[in-house]
Design a protein around this motif. Structure first.
Motif, PDB file in Angstrom:
ATOM      1  N   THR A   1       0.844  -1.182   0.000  1.00 48.35           N
ATOM      2  CA  THR A   1       0.000   0.000   0.000  1.00 48.35           C
ATOM      3  C   THR A   1       0.885   1.240   0.000  1.00 48.35           C
ATOM      4  O   THR A   1       2.053   1.166   0.396  1.00 48.35           O
ATOM      5  CB  THR A   1      -0.946   0.013   1.226  1.00 48.35           C
ATOM      6  OG1 THR A   1      -1.903   1.060   1.077  1.00 48.35           O
ATOM      7  CG2 THR A   1      -0.170   0.214   2.526  1.00 48.35           C
ATOM      8  N   LYS A   2       0.348   2.351  -0.422  1.00 43.62           N
ATOM      9  CA  LYS A   2       1.116   3.594  -0.481  1.00 43.62           C
ATOM     10  C   LYS A   2       0.873   4.392   0.795  1.00 43.62           C
ATOM     11  O   LYS A   2      -0.261   4.548   1.242  1.00 43.62           O
ATOM     12  CB  LYS A   2       0.720   4.421  -1.706  1.00 43.62           C
ATOM     13  CG  LYS A   2       1.514   5.714  -1.874  1.00 43.62           C
ATOM     14  CD  LYS A   2       1.121   6.424  -3.146  1.00 43.62           C
ATOM     15  CE  LYS A   2       1.842   7.768  -3.286  1.00 43.62           C
ATOM     16  NZ  LYS A   2       3.307   7.609  -3.313  1.00 43.62           N
ATOM     17  N   ALA A   3       1.940   4.911   1.373  1.00 42.05           N
ATOM     18  CA  ALA A   3       1.822   5.711   2.588  1.00 42.05           C
ATOM     19  C   ALA A   3       1.214   7.072   2.282  1.00 42.05           C
ATOM     20  O   ALA A   3       1.489   7.677   1.241  1.00 42.05           O
ATOM     21  CB  ALA A   3       3.188   5.888   3.232  1.00 42.05           C
ATOM     22  N   LEU A   4       0.379   7.537   3.199  1.00 46.19           N
ATOM     23  CA  LEU A   4      -0.138   8.896   3.125  1.00 46.19           C
ATOM     24  C   LEU A   4       0.896   9.883   3.651  1.00 46.19           C
ATOM     25  O   LEU A   4       0.936  11.044   3.229  1.00 46.19           O
ATOM     26  CB  LEU A   4      -1.432   9.010   3.933  1.00 46.19           C
ATOM     27  CG  LEU A   4      -2.563   8.063   3.512  1.00 46.19           C
ATOM     28  CD1 LEU A   4      -3.729   8.172   4.488  1.00 46.19           C
ATOM     29  CD2 LEU A   4      -3.020   8.391   2.095  1.00 46.19           C
ATOM     30  N   SER A   5       1.713   9.419   4.597  1.00 45.59           N
ATOM     31  CA  SER A   5       2.826  10.221   5.118  1.00 45.59           C
ATOM     32  C   SER A   5       3.831   9.291   5.754  1.00 45.59           C
ATOM     33  O   SER A   5       3.495   8.183   6.179  1.00 45.59           O
ATOM     34  CB  SER A   5       2.350  11.262   6.144  1.00 45.59           C
ATOM     35  OG  SER A   5       1.815  10.633   7.296  1.00 45.59           O
ATOM     36  N   ASN A   6       5.092   9.735   5.806  1.00 49.37           N
ATOM     37  CA  ASN A   6       6.187   8.968   6.421  1.00 49.37           C
ATOM     38  C   ASN A   6       6.999   9.886   7.296  1.00 49.37           C
ATOM     39  O   ASN A   6       7.036  11.100   7.098  1.00 49.37           O
ATOM     40  CB  ASN A   6       7.116   8.377   5.356  1.00 49.37           C
ATOM     41  CG  ASN A   6       6.451   7.340   4.488  1.00 49.37           C
ATOM     42  OD1 ASN A   6       6.105   7.615   3.353  1.00 49.37           O
ATOM     43  ND2 ASN A   6       6.291   6.139   5.015  1.00 49.37           N
ATOM     44  N   ASP A   7       7.696   9.275   8.270  1.00 51.61           N
ATOM     45  CA  ASP A   7       8.599  10.064   9.098  1.00 51.61           C
ATOM     46  C   ASP A   7       9.599   9.136   9.766  1.00 51.61           C
ATOM     47  O   ASP A   7       9.362   7.929   9.908  1.00 51.61           O
ATOM     48  CB  ASP A   7       7.826  10.831  10.169  1.00 51.61           C
ATOM     49  CG  ASP A   7       8.538  12.115  10.603  1.00 51.61           C
ATOM     50  OD1 ASP A   7       9.713  12.294  10.220  1.00 51.61           O
ATOM     51  OD2 ASP A   7       7.921  12.922  11.313  1.00 51.61           O
ATOM     52  N   VAL A   8      10.713   9.680  10.148  1.00 55.07           N
ATOM     53  CA  VAL A   8      11.669   9.031  11.047  1.00 55.07           C
ATOM     54  C   VAL A   8      11.849  10.003  12.196  1.00 55.07           C
ATOM     55  O   VAL A   8      12.345  11.122  11.996  1.00 55.07           O
ATOM     56  CB  VAL A   8      13.021   8.735  10.351  1.00 55.07           C
ATOM     57  CG1 VAL A   8      13.976   8.087  11.344  1.00 55.07           C
ATOM     58  CG2 VAL A   8      12.819   7.842   9.140  1.00 55.07           C
TER      59      VAL A   8
END
Length: 283
Positions: A28-35
């Motif tokens: 699935t495609k992320a709506l948002s990402n972060d580290v």
């Protein structure tokens, strides 16, 4: 200005917000990402500082490296003082993977493979001489907490317990707490069993958070409930940590247990309308 010390494990979270969890072998495609730095004590300390308090975090950082650099830099930007309690040059900050769903307001967390740091520094002055109004413990950094149990018992302010799931060492943390604020999975036997635990330990103030079912509280013989804030949940990641940080700040500011629970309920609920643990602060 309110001052508080938060004791607990720090991690680096690799996060993704998705519409729905993919099935087995699915994508699935992320709506948002972060580290981003995470951990219950760390998130609570950042919340406390964001609300205007002076926050310190006692946590294991260990060996130099990019994750340690990112974590300490982030906390400096968030006005949180960090005390490295690790005495193990081989310790590495754990890496956690978090996937949250917008459709369900639920999340999946894969904790890091490493164990807690067992070799800790002696930090008596950290606990006894910094003028903190309260201390929060979160069932992590248990080796440090065990080594300083006498100093914690001698602390003149309240000790707040952030109790997530039940652990083998939970009774030891509960015995140190003046005000335990736990989730509904902390005590597998349920609310009544937890209330009985507190009564046996002569704990007069406690609360249990129950997600959509709100908060149950007990205050020196008085009891009540606080309904959950009705919001459109985007991401509930870190909401419990934010609740605790907000409670600690409000409790020191107001001196009222129930008022502080209500304020924390509002802030944690609103945080769920944003992705991740920080975007609500920057909105």
């Amino acid at each position: 200005m309110s001052r508080a010390l938060f004791i607990g494990r720090s991690v680096m979270d690799v996060t993704a917000l998705v519409e729905d969890f993919p099935g087995p072998d699915g994508k699935t495609k992320a709506l948002s990402n972060d580290v981003i730095p995470g951990g219950s004590a760390l998130n609570a300390a950042v919340t406390f500082a964001h609300l205007g308090g002076t926050a310190a975090l006692a946590t294991s950082l260990g060996a130099p490296g990019p994750m340690k650099t990112m974590l300490t830099s982030d906390l400096k930007d968030r006005n949180v003082t960090v005390h490295d309690i690790s005495n193990d040059p081989d310790y590495r900050i754990p890496l956690s993977t978090v996937v949250s769903t917008r459709s369900l307001g639920a999340r999946m967390i894969v904790n890091g493979a490493g164990d807690e740091c067992e070799k800790v520094r002696s930090q008596e002055g950290l606990i006894l001489t910094e003028g903190y109004g309260l201390i929060q413990i979160d069932q992590y950094e248990r080796h440090f907490v065990a080594a300083h149990a006498d100093a914690l018992r001698a602390f003149e302010g309240p000790i707040i317990l952030d109790g997530g799931g039940w652990k083998d060492w939970s009774p030891d943390f509960l015995k140190l707490a003046d005000i335990p604020i736990v989730s509904d999975v902390f005590c597998p036997e349920g609310l009544r069993a937890f209330a009985n635990m507190c009564e046996e330990l002569d704990i007069q103030r406690w609360a249990m958070t129950r997600g959509h079912a709100g908060v149950v509280w007990h205050d020196q013989g008085r009891r009540g409930e606080i309904p959950a804030l009705e919001v459109d949940v985007v991401d509930s990641l870190g909401a419990g940590d934010i609740y605790h940080g907000a409670f600690c700040h409000a409790y020191l500011e107001t001196g009222s247990f129930v008022d502080a629970l209500n304020i924390a309920n509002q802030i944690a609920g609103k945080s769920c309308t944003h992705a991740g643990t920080r975007s609500w602060m920057d909105a």
